[in-house]
Design an enzyme around this catalytic site. Structure first.
Site, PDB file in Angstrom:
ATOM      1  N   ARG A 795      50.528 -10.700  16.306  1.00  0.00           N
ATOM      2  CA  ARG A 795      51.881 -10.600  15.754  1.00  0.00           C
ATOM      3  C   ARG A 795      51.838  -9.689  14.535  1.00  0.00           C
ATOM      4  NH1 ARG A 795      53.710 -16.322  14.548  1.00  0.00           N
ATOM      5  NH2 ARG A 795      53.878 -16.643  16.787  1.00  0.00           N
ATOM      6  N   ARG A 864      55.121 -16.607   6.174  1.00  0.00           N
ATOM      7  CA  ARG A 864      55.176 -15.758   7.373  1.00  0.00           C
ATOM      8  C   ARG A 864      56.100 -14.555   7.151  1.00  0.00           C
ATOM      9  NH1 ARG A 864      53.936 -18.973  12.007  1.00  0.00           N
ATOM     10  NH2 ARG A 864      52.219 -20.344  11.443  1.00  0.00           N
ATOM     11  N   LYS A 929      52.697 -23.807   7.721  1.00  0.00           N
ATOM     12  CA  LYS A 929      53.379 -22.510   7.609  1.00  0.00           C
ATOM     13  C   LYS A 929      54.594 -22.589   6.683  1.00  0.00           C
ATOM     14  CE  LYS A 929      55.539 -23.477  12.037  1.00  0.00           C
ATOM     15  NZ  LYS A 929      55.500 -23.067  13.414  1.00  0.00           N
ATOM     16  N   LYS A 931      58.305 -20.424   5.894  1.00  0.00           N
ATOM     17  CA  LYS A 931      59.144 -19.345   6.424  1.00  0.00           C
ATOM     18  C   LYS A 931      60.299 -19.034   5.472  1.00  0.00           C
ATOM     19  CE  LYS A 931      58.195 -20.276  11.275  1.00  0.00           C
ATOM     20  NZ  LYS A 931      58.727 -20.682  12.558  1.00  0.00           N
ATOM     21  N   CYS A1150      61.806 -18.880  23.962  1.00  0.00           N
ATOM     22  CA  CYS A1150      60.489 -18.539  23.416  1.00  0.00           C
ATOM     23  C   CYS A1150      59.591 -18.036  24.557  1.00  0.00           C
ATOM     24  CB  CYS A1150      59.868 -19.763  22.760  1.00  0.00           C
ATOM     25  SG  CYS A1150      59.280 -20.949  23.976  1.00  0.00           S
ATOM     26  N   CYS A1156      51.405 -18.974  26.027  1.00  0.00           N
ATOM     27  CA  CYS A1156      51.372 -19.893  24.890  1.00  0.00           C
ATOM     28  C   CYS A1156      50.610 -21.166  25.255  1.00  0.00           C
ATOM     29  CB  CYS A1156      52.782 -20.239  24.449  1.00  0.00           C
ATOM     30  SG  CYS A1156      52.730 -21.429  23.117  1.00  0.00           S
ATOM     31  N   CYS A1195      58.139 -26.011  24.470  1.00  0.00           N
ATOM     32  CA  CYS A1195      57.583 -27.216  23.855  1.00  0.00           C
ATOM     33  C   CYS A1195      58.431 -27.543  22.630  1.00  0.00           C
ATOM     34  CB  CYS A1195      56.107 -26.999  23.495  1.00  0.00           C
ATOM     35  SG  CYS A1195      55.852 -26.230  21.897  1.00  0.00           S
ATOM     36  N   CYS A1199      60.110 -22.605  18.612  1.00  0.00           N
ATOM     37  CA  CYS A1199      60.082 -21.207  18.159  1.00  0.00           C
ATOM     38  C   CYS A1199      61.417 -20.494  18.326  1.00  0.00           C
ATOM     39  CB  CYS A1199      58.998 -20.439  18.897  1.00  0.00           C
ATOM     40  SG  CYS A1199      57.365 -21.042  18.492  1.00  0.00           S
TER      41      CYS A1199
HETATM   42  S1  SF4 Z   1      58.198 -23.207  21.314  1.00  0.00           S
HETATM   43 FE1  SF4 Z   1      56.263 -24.013  22.009  1.00  0.00          FE
HETATM   44  S2  SF4 Z   1      56.009 -23.110  24.030  1.00  0.00           S
HETATM   45 FE2  SF4 Z   1      57.515 -21.884  22.998  1.00  0.00          FE
HETATM   46  S3  SF4 Z   1      56.339 -20.239  22.078  1.00  0.00           S
HETATM   47 FE3  SF4 Z   1      56.633 -21.826  20.534  1.00  0.00          FE
HETATM   48  S4  SF4 Z   1      54.789 -23.041  20.667  1.00  0.00           S
HETATM   49 FE4  SF4 Z   1      54.888 -21.851  22.561  1.00  0.00          FE
END
Ligand code: SF4
Ligand SMILES: Cc1cc2nc3c(=O)[nH]c(=O)nc-3n(C[C@H](O)[C@H](O)[C@H](O)COP(=O)(O)O)c2cc1C
Length: 1299
Positions: A795, A864, A929, A931, A1150, A1156, A1195, A1199
């Site tokens: 990144r 970040r 983290k 932000k 995401c 991931c 998940c 993100c």
């Molecule tokens: S929300 Fe979870 S699955 Fe999606 S990119 Fe972030 S860590 Fe990975």
């Protein structure tokens, strides 16, 4: 459409967790799948469904998606090809809870092959029987965790009595009935066994079920005066069944008992009808005409083909019998005599009677051609014939439509000739024209060879292709002529498996040539690594010897094995090991998959710690051993006579909250505990269960279980004086890393693995680098014994998301040369590359550095990438805000020189004389983290309240930037099932000037550094620190560090958090265009060469590129004269297309699968497909252009900021999501959980009426998120801490499980 298929489909749909349906040749569709689709609209449950195209490999789909804990159905119409593919993997399949339902019409030759491959084989001849046997098969498979083949004839007779969904559930989950159990039929005559004179009252089942015919039934020989006891006379069961068959039969018997209790209908393994004292008994495997009768002949219809119980066979052959025939509906067989015929001969030979019986095998095909006369004639003509091959009844000519084999061009014939010359028997042309007669014209297409039809979902094709390439099944070579021109190797081989094979071959060759040399010549790399491993082995050995010396001599050694996906079970296993050592035990630890059944059989004391993944499944690193246990149990092995074991399971009793899913709770732990006992192990402590829902989570259960282990091992009285060693946490890793160095540099040199050391992977995050592996092919690689396909995500740090065209071009080049050919615009307005392998890491970082960008602090426990609003129309304001973002970013940047040293080869100054120093972070950096975002109202495109620290630009009355309102404590990440975690919105605590801003940022961050939770990373973000300290106390702490109080916050208004697409002109006269890049993925697709198009634009553009936090792209600062040229390129590459629904334009997802490591479900690859369906509903109700913010993540980490969306989906397991509703349209309110697990059909079923009501009942300007609250679907979330309150819907929309 056949009623038997309808009946079987219904039961399969209602009983199974996973459905795998085999499709016929395209364009036909399977009859089963048509039923499944209509059931999906009405039934209360949704199994995971997979469609395997003709010539696909159903067995591998089953193995990939099945597990010991989920009930799998395979449905197909019989073809030889399907049967062969199943047989090839029979060993693995047979120990799965799996039912293979195969529909046949007039021939069993295709399916008979499966007889020897699975423990149970049932055959049904009528639709009602198909219904009942389907139930029986599922009961057997679920309870015994074994595969059952259920072959049934396509029949159209009525199914008079259909078992309800509730009864099916009860049948599958009821306790196992002991043989001999009795029940009271509600309606006596329905009892499946009718004893003479008993039509009411209790019926003792075992006789009837076991017996092939029922004493007293009109069809039974009893009526003919054969007393019950006669069976003993001619049955003489001296030939007791072999033990395995017998025990399988007992399992069948128990399942039959439960099924009959449920259906209250007769269900027999062998059904007898016809003459009372027959001279001929005809066993029938096939469909004979209804009512076929012949003097002196009794017919025994076989519906349990395996296990065939000799006593039952003998029981139906009365003493009057002089001839036994086996009538089989077969067109062909690959053996002269069928296995069933040989079994019957065998059984008859072992009878202890002098009476000689003629045994004959007769095959027939077309039922229509069979009648009493033809049968009589054949029996008459062959009454004394001892034939050397099976006899034929009726015509044996193959029937079926004539299909022309296509013309094969001459060159193809020559080519296949060459291939067959080279490969001989090994040659298999997967799309050979010879398949056309059986598989249809599609058989010659390339899709057919790859096992796909044209309408297979793209995601499946992608995964299958990757598997094929990775496993070497498709040895894909890429040829890049451009590389050749540059003098590089133009061919690259994609498959790791083929590469490994080649490597092994070369190693062997190398080894041989070494042997013939007088002096060995080894590659230096090899020698040094060999030296290292020898040293390492010696060191280990010495440590072990020393350890052995110290431990108490009489304490038993304890092996601890764990299976864990997320690290919790691993943590408990390590804790157990530390505590065992503290008590003087010699303890060792490993993953379950590091152990084989054979090695385990030699261990004495083993403690297992396993968590639960997916839906009641074992975690990844325990699956192989779980499978091996099941296979051993399937074979009836008992290898663990020495083993003493104890199991601790971790799970979440609320992960799948529906009552019918309760069996998923802690299933691997429970299964393991009973399975080990079945395999001969002895439990030394009772099963312990840890539940995330308990007050202290798994700790509650663990505290009870652990003392039982010490007691059983006799060390419970030992006083542990020394403190236990702390487990190694991220805090230890950070402080020991030498300011983020660790052993990253050394790890990069190690060519023996594609991975870095685990602790280094924590450190590389601070350098903007995440280790990942391709999850699409993880299981297969594990099965091959290869390490996962490791690669890295990189990144970029790019404050404010602004880059120049030159930088864009470089990013594009890097993605091609080092990554997977695409890149992603992230929700933190930056570039993200995927698929960079270890040896490409350094060149990538150096390439990024070349255009004055870096990746430092793009991830990790630091500040970040600082993001800011991308509203170029307010040019002056935006320029100031962007400069401010850069200032804050630079101010909070880590100062370590490790980054430059490792990646850019800058040496430490004066041989380490000058040590690193982190003035802001110190050696421990932050607890988690951090932000920062900067927003320019009225647009909240950065979702300011989702950040730890937000600056909201405030303008004075002249439109100049006066300063910022300061907001603190926002954050998204949550852990499923852990109510101590929740999303939170930032609180505005005051106002600061532009000059004060960087110091305010610093002090907020330092307060978090000093007060944040460093013990529990799940509770470490600033949002929890603030809730723990109290907002006022936190604010006072920040102000005391600043030395002044913040001014009161000033008014501001937001009105949206989505991007403004299309063209705008700024105050300075420059033009800007915002493009829609779905989920930020920059790539070339057929007909949409976006990546190429953006490169072409970058080559001529003189302004900037701005990446938005919604993952889109602004081409900014275009001079008026350049507008036409840019417009032309946008049109040429279709980048100007904004003709999308409001829903799609407001969506974001995401990355999730395949890269991931935390993904539990698809996101970026799936959301566009879901939107295709939801936008149809929107369009139907006239909402095409209405913006509804819909977000998805794989998940709960969040993100893509799902907890702020009006409607959101958060992955729980493949195909299963949390559904959330009620977020504020401009990011001002959190949403709330509406349903705890939904799959696509449920999502659509929920959204349709909701969207309809929204279209009809919304108030003027009312947004969807506000409407669902006003309409009473969901309660508003006023505060993060109260996020779980009233989850599950309101009033009549409340989910039952949430009550
Ligand atoms: S929300 Fe979870 S699955 Fe999606 S990119 Fe972030 S860590 Fe990975
Ligand atoms: C994707 C996923 C699926 C889960 N499925 C179940 C389940 O079916 N049954 C259950 O009891 N717990 C389930 N859990 C809960 C976990 O087993 C539990 O949180 C455990 O502590 C995680 O341990 P680990 O970190 O070692 O993997 C699931 C958790 C996750 C993340």
């Amino acid at each position: 459409m056949s009623k038997s298929i309808a009946a079987v489909s219904r039961i399969a749909f209602l009983a199974s967790d996973v459905l795998v349906d085999s499709q016929p040749a395209y364009p036909a569709t399977s009859q089963f799948s048509r039923h499944f689709r209509s059931l999906a609209e009405t039934a209360g449950r949704r199994p995971l469904t997979f469609e395997v195209p003709v010539s696909g490999d159903p067995a591998s789909t089953i193995l990939r998606n099945g597990s010991t804990t989920s009930l799998v159905s395979f449905t197909a119409s019989a073809t030889s090809h399907t049967a062969v593919r199943l047989v090839l993997q029979a060993t693995d399949l047979s120990s799965l809870p799996l039912v293979l339902h195969i529909a046949v019409t007039d021939d069993l030759s295709d399916v008979i092959l499966l007889r020897s491959a699975v423990p149970f084989f049932l055959v049904s001849y009528t639709a009602q029987q198909a219904h009942d046997n389907a139930l029986l098969a599922f009961r057997l498979a679920r309870v015994e965790k074994k595969a059952v083949v259920h072959v049934f004839y396509e029949h159209n007779d009525d199914v008079s009595d259909v078992t309800t969904e509730g009864d099916i559930w009860r049948l599958l989950h009821s306790e196992k009935l002991a043989p001999g159990a009795s029940f009271s039929p509600e309606n006596g005559t329905n009892g499946h066994v009718e004893q003479a004179g008993v039509t009411n009252g209790n019926v003792h089942l075992t006789n009837g079920i076991n017996g092939s015919h029922s004493p007293g039934s009109t069809e039974s020989p009893t009526d003919a005066g054969i007393p019950n006891g006669v069976a003993n006379g001619f049955g003489d069961i001296a030939n007791a069944p072999p033990p395995v068959a017998a025990s399988l039969y007992e399992l069948y018997d128990a399942a039959l008992l439960s099924t009959v209790s449920c259906t209250r209908r007769t269900c027999r393994p062998l059904s007898f009808r016809g003459a009372d004292d027959p001279h001929t008994v005809a066993f029938v495997l096939g469909s004979l005409p209804h009512g076929l009768e012949l003097d002196g002949v009794a017919f025994v219809s076989i519906s349990l083909l395996t296990p065939l119980q000799p006593s039952k066979v003998l029981h139906v052959i009365p003493p009057s019998t002089s001839r036994v025939i086996l009538l089989e509906q077969l067109r062909r067989s690959n053996t002269k005599w069928t296995s069933l015929f040989l079994d019957i001969v065998n059984i008859l030979q072992e009878r202890q009677t002098s009476q000689r019986i003629l045994v004959q095998n007769i095959w027939f095909t077309d039922t229509e051609q069979i009648n009493a006369t033809s049968l009589f004639k054949l029996l008459n003509a062959t009454s004394n014939l001892r034939s050397t091959s099976p006899l034929q009844l009726g015509s044996d000519a193959p029937s079926g439509p004539l299909v022309t084999v296509p013309h094969v061009p001459k060159h193809e014939v020559s080519y296949t000739k060459i291939l067959s010359y080279i490969f001989g028997d090994h040659l298999e042309v997967s799309n050979s024209p010879s398949f056309v007669p059986t598989q249809g014209p599609i058989a010659t297409s390339p899709e057919f060879a790859l096992g796909r039809s044209e309408n297979t979902p793209a995601l499946d094709v992608l995964k299958e292709t990757k598997l094929a390439v990775d496993s070497g099944y498709w040895p894909l070579y890429r040829w890049d002529p451009v590389k050749e021109a540059r003098g590089q190797e133009p061919f690259t081989l994609d498959s790791d498996s083929v590469k490994n094979d080649l490597q092994q071959f070369l190693d062997r060759q190398n080894h041989l040539s070494q042997l013939v040399r007088s002096k060995p010549q080894l590659a230096t790399e090899l020698v040094s690594s060999l030296g290292e491993s020898v040293k390492e082995a010696r060191r280990k050995k010495a440590a072990e010897a020393y350890g052995d010396l110290l431990v108490a001599l009489d304490a038993p050694p304890l092996v601890i094995l764990y299976a864990s996906d997320g690290g919790t079970a691993e943590k408990y296993a390590k804790k157990l090991m530390n505590r065992a050592k503290a008590r003087g035990l010699s303890a060792s630890i490993g993953t379950m998959d590091s152990m084989s059944v054979e090695t385990l059989a030699n261990e004495e004391y083993v403690a297992f710690v396993t968590s639960t993944a997916g839906q009641g499944e074992p975690p990844q690193n325990g699956r192989t051993l779980f499978k091996a246990f099941n296979a051993a149990a399937g074979r009836g092995d008992r290898p663990f006579s020495k083993l003493r074991y104890a199991v601790f399971g971790l799970g979440d009793s609320h992960y799948w909250p529906r009552p019918e899913d309760a069996h998923f709770y802690n299933r691997p732990g429970k299964d393991l505990d009973s399975r080990l006992e079945q395999l001969g192990g002895e439990r030394f402590a009772p099963l312990g269960l840890g539940d995330d829902q308990d007050a202290d989570g798994p700790e509650t259960g663990y505290k009870v279980w652990e003392p039982l282990i010490w007691k059983a091992l006799g060390v419970d009285s030992i006083q542990v004086l020394e403190a236990e060693p702390d487990p190694i946490t991220n805090e230890h890793i950070k402080v020991a890393s030498g300011y983020l160095r660790g052993t990253i540099a050394e790890g990069l040199q190690d060519t023996s693995t594609g991975a870095l050391a685990p602790s280094d992977t924590q450190l590389t995050k601070f350098h903007g680098i995440y280790q990942q592996d391709d999850r699409d092919i993880r299981d297969e690689r594990q099965a091959q014994g290869a390490e996962p396909a490791y690669s890295f995500m990189i990144r970029v740090r790019m404050p404010g998301g602004v880059c120049t065209p030159k930088q864009w071009l470089q990013m594009d080049r890097i993605s091609d040369e080092h990554g997977n050919g695409t890149f992603k615009i992230t929700t933190r307005s930056t570039f993200q590359f995927h698929g960079v392998i270890k040896r490409h890491l350094k060149p990538t970082i150096q390439g990024i550095n070349k255009v004055l960008l870096d990746t430092l602090a793009a991830c990790g426990d630091v500040n970040r990438n600082v993001i800011c609003s991308a509203i170029p129309s307010k040019s002056k304001l935006h320029t100031r805000v962007y400069e401010f973002s850069k200032l804050v970013s630079n101010h909070l940047l880590p100062r370590t020189t490790a980054y430059h040293e490792i990646w850019l080869d800058n040496k430490l100054v004066a041989g380490e004389a000058v040590k690193d120093f982190e003035p802001l972070y110190g050696e421990f950096y932050l607890p988690r983290k951090f932000k920062v975002a900067v927003a320019v109202p009225p647009t909240n495109d950065v979702d300011i309240f989702a950040n730890d620290l937000g600056f909201i630009a405030i303008v004075d009355k002249n439109g100049e930037l006066a300063g910022f309102n300061v907001a603190v404590g926002g954050g998204m990440g949550v852990t499923h099932g852990n109510k101590k975690t929740y999303p939170r919105l930032a609180d505005v605590i005051g106002f600061c000037t532009v000059e004060q801003g960087p110091l305010v940022a610093e002090k907020v961050m330092l307060t978090q550094r000093d007060f944040g939770n460093r013990v529990d990373r799940k509770n470490a973000r600033l949002k929890y620190t603030i809730d723990r300290m109290g907002l006022d106390v936190f604010k006072a702490e920040v102000e005391s560090r600043l030395g002044y109080k913040l001014s009161p916050a000033r008014p501001f208004t937001f009105d949206r958090n989505v991007d403004d697409f299309g063209w705008t002109t700024g105050e300075d006269g420059k033009h800007h265009v915002t493009l829609f890049i779905e989920n930020g993925r920059v790539q070339d697709e057929p007909g949409q060469d976006f990546k190429k198009g953006l490169c072409e634009i970058a080559k001529i553009h003189k302004g900037n590129f701005r990446l938005t936090a919604n993952q889109h792209l602004v081409i900014s600062d275009i001079e008026t004269g350049d507008v036409p040229q840019i417009k032309r390129l946008l049109a040429e590459y279709k980048l100007d297309n904004l003709n999308f629904t409001g829903l799609r334009l407001s969506s974001s997802a995401c990355v999730a699968f395949p890269t991931c490591g935390l993904a539990m479900a698809e996101s970026e690859r799936y959301l566009p497909l879901l939107i295709d369906k939801v936008e149809k509903i929107c369009e139907e109700y006239g909402l095409r252009n209405d913006s509804i913010v819909m977000r998805m993540t794989g998940c709960p980490n969040g993100c893509a900021r799902p907890y702020l969306a009006e409607v959101a989906f958060v992955g729980k397991a493949p195909g299963s999501y949390l559904m959330l509703l009620g977020g504020g349209y401009y990011g001002q309110r959190l949403n709330k959980i509406y349903r705890e697990s939904v799959s696509e059909p449920e999502i659509l079923a929920i959204l349709r009426p909701m969207i309809k009501r929204y279209a009809l009942e919304r108030l003027e300007g009312e947004h969807f998120g506000d409407f669902v609250i006003r309409a009473g679907y969901i309660a508003p979330t006023m505060e993060g801490k109260n996020w779980y309150d009233r989850m599950g819907g309101e009033g009549k929309f409340r989910e039952v499980a949430a009550q």
